[in-house]
Design a protein around this motif. Sequence first.
Motif, PDB file in Angstrom:
ATOM      1  N   ARG A 109      95.125  95.688  62.645  1.00  0.00           N
ATOM      2  CA  ARG A 109      95.336  96.983  63.503  1.00  0.00           C
ATOM      3  C   ARG A 109      93.787  96.874  63.800  1.00  0.00           C
ATOM      4  NH1 ARG A 109      99.795 101.133  61.297  1.00  0.00           N
ATOM      5  NH2 ARG A 109     101.425  99.631  61.499  1.00  0.00           N
ATOM      6  N   PHE A 144      92.943  94.586  66.969  1.00  0.00           N
ATOM      7  CA  PHE A 144      93.777  95.251  68.154  1.00  0.00           C
ATOM      8  C   PHE A 144      93.022  95.965  69.264  1.00  0.00           C
ATOM      9  CE2 PHE A 144      96.515  91.137  65.859  1.00  0.00           C
ATOM     10  CZ  PHE A 144      96.970  90.474  67.508  1.00  0.00           C
ATOM     11  N   ASP A 173     100.225  97.151  70.721  1.00  0.00           N
ATOM     12  CA  ASP A 173     100.813  97.679  69.535  1.00  0.00           C
ATOM     13  C   ASP A 173     101.789  96.160  68.865  1.00  0.00           C
ATOM     14  OD1 ASP A 173      98.894  99.189  69.716  1.00  0.00           O
ATOM     15  OD2 ASP A 173     100.307 100.390  71.178  1.00  0.00           O
ATOM     16  N   SER A 213     100.263  93.649  66.961  1.00  0.00           N
ATOM     17  CA  SER A 213      99.743  94.103  66.096  1.00  0.00           C
ATOM     18  C   SER A 213     100.563  94.168  64.840  1.00  0.00           C
ATOM     19  CB  SER A 213      98.537  95.503  65.850  1.00  0.00           C
ATOM     20  OG  SER A 213      98.582  96.247  64.417  1.00  0.00           O
TER      21      SER A 213
END
Length: 283
Positions: free
Chosen positions: A50, A53, A69, A72
């Motif tokens: 996370r 990204f 998102d 991720s």
Amino acid sequence: MNEFSILTKIDNYLKDFLGGFHDPVFKVGKIILIIVFSILIAKAGKIIIRKFFEKQKNLKFKMSDKKLDTMSTLIASVFKYVVYIWAILMILSDVLNLKSVLAAAGVGGVAIGLGAQSLIKDTISGFFILLEDQFAVGDLITVDTMTGTVENMELRVTRLKSFNGDTYIIPNGEIKRVTNHTRDNKMVIVDIPVAYSSSMEKVYEIAHGVCEEVKAEFAVFTEFPSVMGITELGKQSINLRIIARTYPNEQWAVERRIRWKIKEAFEKTGLEFYDRTVVTKED
């Protein structure tokens, strides 16, 4: 050598202390350690993925935030399942000494035996959803009768959050039809009932004024509000329609504001939405 001898002494002491329970206790301990270790690795990997990204969002040339998102959450989910499968295989082969069974059955046979056919189906569907860009994290979608915002898209399931706070957990393999409400501009349609006894000249004047006021209040329009005209002659009222176009998910606020202002304007000018008297034919 000293460390080795200390460990040997500890092991010998535990054998004497536990007796016949030595091997089962050690196996249970190893299984617990493998499970705890795999959970920690999965959580650490999720955090790292996370953060990676999130950094991509600050680059000059990048994909949309929604797609980042989505990737991720999907990659973090893939990593989690890989770690858990590795932990299961390690427990079966190294702790429970089922190497011969695994070798005979093969990893594919074990996976099918564990009911992984649906997992494979859900995983492939998830990748195709991402590849075809059907929806992304943050999109408002409808799957069958379930409508909500995509909160998370994992390897096997997609999680939706509805307007009232309910969470829908849908296996990717069961997603057949999707309506994406977030893509493209949205139409604003407000139908206003107007009594036959009302002055249509006055009604049009008010409607145009409301359109101008709402146009000044919102910065979400791709096509400004306008009076389309009369669309229906009903039994008790005339239907006047106002239309506009907005960015995705902005149409509802605009519709509510138009109705509010129309109601206020009708009250101030004494106009009616419906005729108070209905003429009926006698037999």
